[in-house]
Design a protein around this motif. Structure first.
Motif, PDB file in Angstrom:
ATOM      1  N   LEU A   1      -3.405   5.556  -9.202  1.00  0.00           N
ATOM      2  CA  LEU A   1      -2.601   6.376  -8.298  1.00  0.00           C
ATOM      3  C   LEU A   1      -2.958   6.087  -6.840  1.00  0.00           C
ATOM      4  O   LEU A   1      -2.077   5.931  -5.985  1.00  0.00           O
ATOM      5  CB  LEU A   1      -2.827   7.846  -8.623  1.00  0.00           C
ATOM      6  CG  LEU A   1      -1.860   8.863  -8.026  1.00  0.00           C
ATOM      7  CD1 LEU A   1      -0.500   8.751  -8.681  1.00  0.00           C
ATOM      8  CD2 LEU A   1      -2.403  10.276  -8.213  1.00  0.00           C
ATOM      9  N   GLN A   2      -4.261   6.031  -6.553  1.00  0.00           N
ATOM     10  CA  GLN A   2      -4.730   5.703  -5.208  1.00  0.00           C
ATOM     11  C   GLN A   2      -4.214   4.329  -4.779  1.00  0.00           C
ATOM     12  O   GLN A   2      -3.724   4.146  -3.665  1.00  0.00           O
ATOM     13  CB  GLN A   2      -6.256   5.725  -5.172  1.00  0.00           C
ATOM     14  CG  GLN A   2      -6.903   5.169  -3.907  1.00  0.00           C
ATOM     15  CD  GLN A   2      -6.959   6.178  -2.783  1.00  0.00           C
ATOM     16  OE1 GLN A   2      -6.616   7.342  -2.980  1.00  0.00           O
ATOM     17  NE2 GLN A   2      -7.376   5.747  -1.604  1.00  0.00           N
ATOM     18  N   ARG A   3      -4.333   3.359  -5.680  1.00  0.00           N
ATOM     19  CA  ARG A   3      -3.886   2.006  -5.380  1.00  0.00           C
ATOM     20  C   ARG A   3      -2.385   1.981  -5.093  1.00  0.00           C
ATOM     21  O   ARG A   3      -1.929   1.353  -4.124  1.00  0.00           O
ATOM     22  CB  ARG A   3      -4.214   1.087  -6.561  1.00  0.00           C
ATOM     23  CG  ARG A   3      -3.794  -0.359  -6.361  1.00  0.00           C
ATOM     24  CD  ARG A   3      -4.262  -1.246  -7.519  1.00  0.00           C
ATOM     25  NE  ARG A   3      -3.730  -0.796  -8.805  1.00  0.00           N
ATOM     26  CZ  ARG A   3      -4.466  -0.282  -9.776  1.00  0.00           C
ATOM     27  NH1 ARG A   3      -5.776  -0.136  -9.632  1.00  0.00           N
ATOM     28  NH2 ARG A   3      -3.907   0.086 -10.922  1.00  0.00           N
ATOM     29  N   TYR A   4      -1.596   2.681  -5.934  1.00  0.00           N
ATOM     30  CA  TYR A   4      -0.150   2.665  -5.736  1.00  0.00           C
ATOM     31  C   TYR A   4       0.230   3.234  -4.375  1.00  0.00           C
ATOM     32  O   TYR A   4       1.019   2.635  -3.638  1.00  0.00           O
ATOM     33  CB  TYR A   4       0.573   3.451  -6.831  1.00  0.00           C
ATOM     34  CG  TYR A   4       2.044   3.553  -6.509  1.00  0.00           C
ATOM     35  CD1 TYR A   4       2.909   2.504  -6.806  1.00  0.00           C
ATOM     36  CD2 TYR A   4       2.565   4.653  -5.818  1.00  0.00           C
ATOM     37  CE1 TYR A   4       4.246   2.545  -6.445  1.00  0.00           C
ATOM     38  CE2 TYR A   4       3.901   4.706  -5.456  1.00  0.00           C
ATOM     39  CZ  TYR A   4       4.733   3.654  -5.764  1.00  0.00           C
ATOM     40  OH  TYR A   4       6.057   3.697  -5.394  1.00  0.00           O
ATOM     41  N   TRP A   5      -0.311   4.402  -4.021  1.00  0.00           N
ATOM     42  CA  TRP A   5       0.147   5.053  -2.793  1.00  0.00           C
ATOM     43  C   TRP A   5      -0.319   4.324  -1.538  1.00  0.00           C
ATOM     44  O   TRP A   5       0.393   4.318  -0.531  1.00  0.00           O
ATOM     45  CB  TRP A   5      -0.262   6.523  -2.785  1.00  0.00           C
ATOM     46  CG  TRP A   5       0.667   7.347  -3.620  1.00  0.00           C
ATOM     47  CD1 TRP A   5       0.376   8.032  -4.762  1.00  0.00           C
ATOM     48  CD2 TRP A   5       2.068   7.554  -3.388  1.00  0.00           C
ATOM     49  NE1 TRP A   5       1.498   8.643  -5.260  1.00  0.00           N
ATOM     50  CE2 TRP A   5       2.556   8.378  -4.431  1.00  0.00           C
ATOM     51  CE3 TRP A   5       2.961   7.136  -2.403  1.00  0.00           C
ATOM     52  CZ2 TRP A   5       3.881   8.782  -4.501  1.00  0.00           C
ATOM     53  CZ3 TRP A   5       4.292   7.532  -2.489  1.00  0.00           C
ATOM     54  CH2 TRP A   5       4.745   8.343  -3.525  1.00  0.00           C
ATOM     55  N   ALA A   6      -1.479   3.702  -1.573  1.00  0.00           N
ATOM     56  CA  ALA A   6      -1.898   2.880  -0.439  1.00  0.00           C
ATOM     57  C   ALA A   6      -0.914   1.730  -0.237  1.00  0.00           C
ATOM     58  O   ALA A   6      -0.439   1.472   0.877  1.00  0.00           O
ATOM     59  CB  ALA A   6      -3.310   2.341  -0.669  1.00  0.00           C
ATOM     60  N   ARG A   7      -0.586   1.063  -1.330  1.00  0.00           N
ATOM     61  CA  ARG A   7       0.312  -0.080  -1.257  1.00  0.00           C
ATOM     62  C   ARG A   7       1.734   0.347  -0.907  1.00  0.00           C
ATOM     63  O   ARG A   7       2.439  -0.321  -0.138  1.00  0.00           O
ATOM     64  CB  ARG A   7       0.279  -0.834  -2.581  1.00  0.00           C
ATOM     65  CG  ARG A   7      -1.058  -1.519  -2.815  1.00  0.00           C
ATOM     66  CD  ARG A   7      -1.351  -1.884  -4.255  1.00  0.00           C
ATOM     67  NE  ARG A   7      -0.338  -2.754  -4.833  1.00  0.00           N
ATOM     68  CZ  ARG A   7      -0.614  -3.657  -5.754  1.00  0.00           C
ATOM     69  NH1 ARG A   7      -1.848  -3.831  -6.183  1.00  0.00           N
ATOM     70  NH2 ARG A   7       0.354  -4.394  -6.250  1.00  0.00           N
ATOM     71  N   SER A   8       2.169   1.472  -1.467  1.00  0.00           N
ATOM     72  CA  SER A   8       3.521   1.949  -1.200  1.00  0.00           C
ATOM     73  C   SER A   8       3.677   2.458   0.227  1.00  0.00           C
ATOM     74  O   SER A   8       4.750   2.335   0.835  1.00  0.00           O
ATOM     75  CB  SER A   8       3.884   3.057  -2.192  1.00  0.00           C
ATOM     76  OG  SER A   8       5.215   3.486  -1.999  1.00  0.00           O
TER      77      SER A   8
END
Length: 318
Positions: free
Chosen positions: A98-105
């Motif tokens: 989740l952390q990875r997705y939102w940083a990238r998004s």
């Protein structure tokens, strides 16, 4: 990238992991050539004949948006060779993902908002206004059909306009959510060197692990939960019932179905072809690469989507 989800309930654990593995199998599905395509001139005439039967339903996929600068997943140069999209189970049960997705998004979303409709989107609007098509179902989440002016439109997998909390169901407009992320990460964007060509179809981009770790996630405005997801259907998630019903109605009302720019690798799209054929309605596929339904359809037009719709508009004097 795989995940194992841990909980105190072993049965729930097993169910979550099996759903996640099923989603990964769907993502990884390989679609190969199975059927010789229809000769181009014959394909053009057969699609025209379909349109003459009465208003058609058009189902669109990522190949419709590639000319707007949004990559697809399954072409030879598609993003699946470099990137795996999130699964629904990861949004719910994997905080690191989740952390990875939102940083990238957070970085990639503003690139997506700069994308504009291309000539295929506008061609579909012209065909709708002329009465040749009665509606569009899109598997894309980029919102470009709406921006072009399509009126009878179903976003089968939703769009990126809002964010939903998986704990309380609260929805927040994506622009407002982005402003809150910006306030929590005021210098983050300036510190990232972004290659715009690396934006993925779901709006995220590649970032290094250190960049992901220093990103500050925010919580739901209603309950504070960090389990937030774009309000779109991810792998491992079901299409909402109201969209299924709207899709069924469009199939029932259509004289035929035209698939544009989709491999139909995902069952929610493939099922539309199956349902139309159960009703005895002709189906045409216009796509630059192989598809899951190629062996089933009446017309298989192997071509880039934009030139095909240019040819259709010329043939119809539109």
């Amino acid at each position: 990238m795989t995940s194992t989800f841990e909980s105190q309930d072993t049965f729930t654990d097993q169910a979550i992991n099996e759903a996640h593995r099923a989603a990964l199998r769907s993502i990884a599905r390989v679609v190969e050539e199975t059927t010789p395509p229809t000769p181009p001139e014959q394909a053009l005439q057969q699609v025209i004949e379909q349109l003459d039967l009465g208003p058609a339903l058009v189902l669109t996929g990522a190949g419709v948006s590639t000319d707007s600068g949004i990559p697809d997943y399954r072409s030879p140069r598609g993003r699946l060779s470099q990137h795996r999209p999130m699964t629904y189970q990861e949004f719910r049960h994997d905080p690191a993902a989740l952390q990875r997705y939102w940083a990238r998004s957070f970085v990639g979303w503003r690139q997506m908002t700069g994308m504009r409709p291309n000539r295929t989107h506008y061609a579909l609007v012209e065909l709708e206004r002329a009465g040749y098509i009665q509606g569009v179902i899109t598997q894309n989440v980029d919102g470009l059909h709406s921006a072009a002016g399509s009126r009878n439109l179903v976003h089968l997998h939703g769009d990126m306009k809002s964010v939903i909390c998986l704990d309380c169901g609260y929805r927040e407009e994506r622009g407002h959510f982005d402003q809150r992320l910006l306030a929590a990460n005021p210098t983050y964007l300036d510190s990232i060197r972004l290659d715009p060509q690396m934006v993925n179809p779901d709006g995220d981009v590649f970032l290094s692990d250190p960049d992901i770790a220093r990103f500050a996630m925010i919580g739901c405005l209603n309950c504070g939960s960090h389990r937030l997801k774009p309000d779109v259907v991810y792998f491992g998630e079901s299409v909402p019932a109201e969209r299924k019903q709207a899709t069924s109605q469009l199939i029932n009302d259509a004289a035929s179905v035209i698939v544009a720019g989709s491999s139909l690798a995902v069952m929610s799209g493939y099922r539309i072809v199956l349902d139309a054929q159960k009703q005895g309605k002709p189906v045409a596929v216009i796509n630059g690469g192989p598809g899951r339904a190629d062996h089933r359809v009446n017309t298989l037009w192997r071509t880039r989507v934009a030139p095909a719709f240019d040819a259709l508009l010329d043939e119809l004097d539109l």
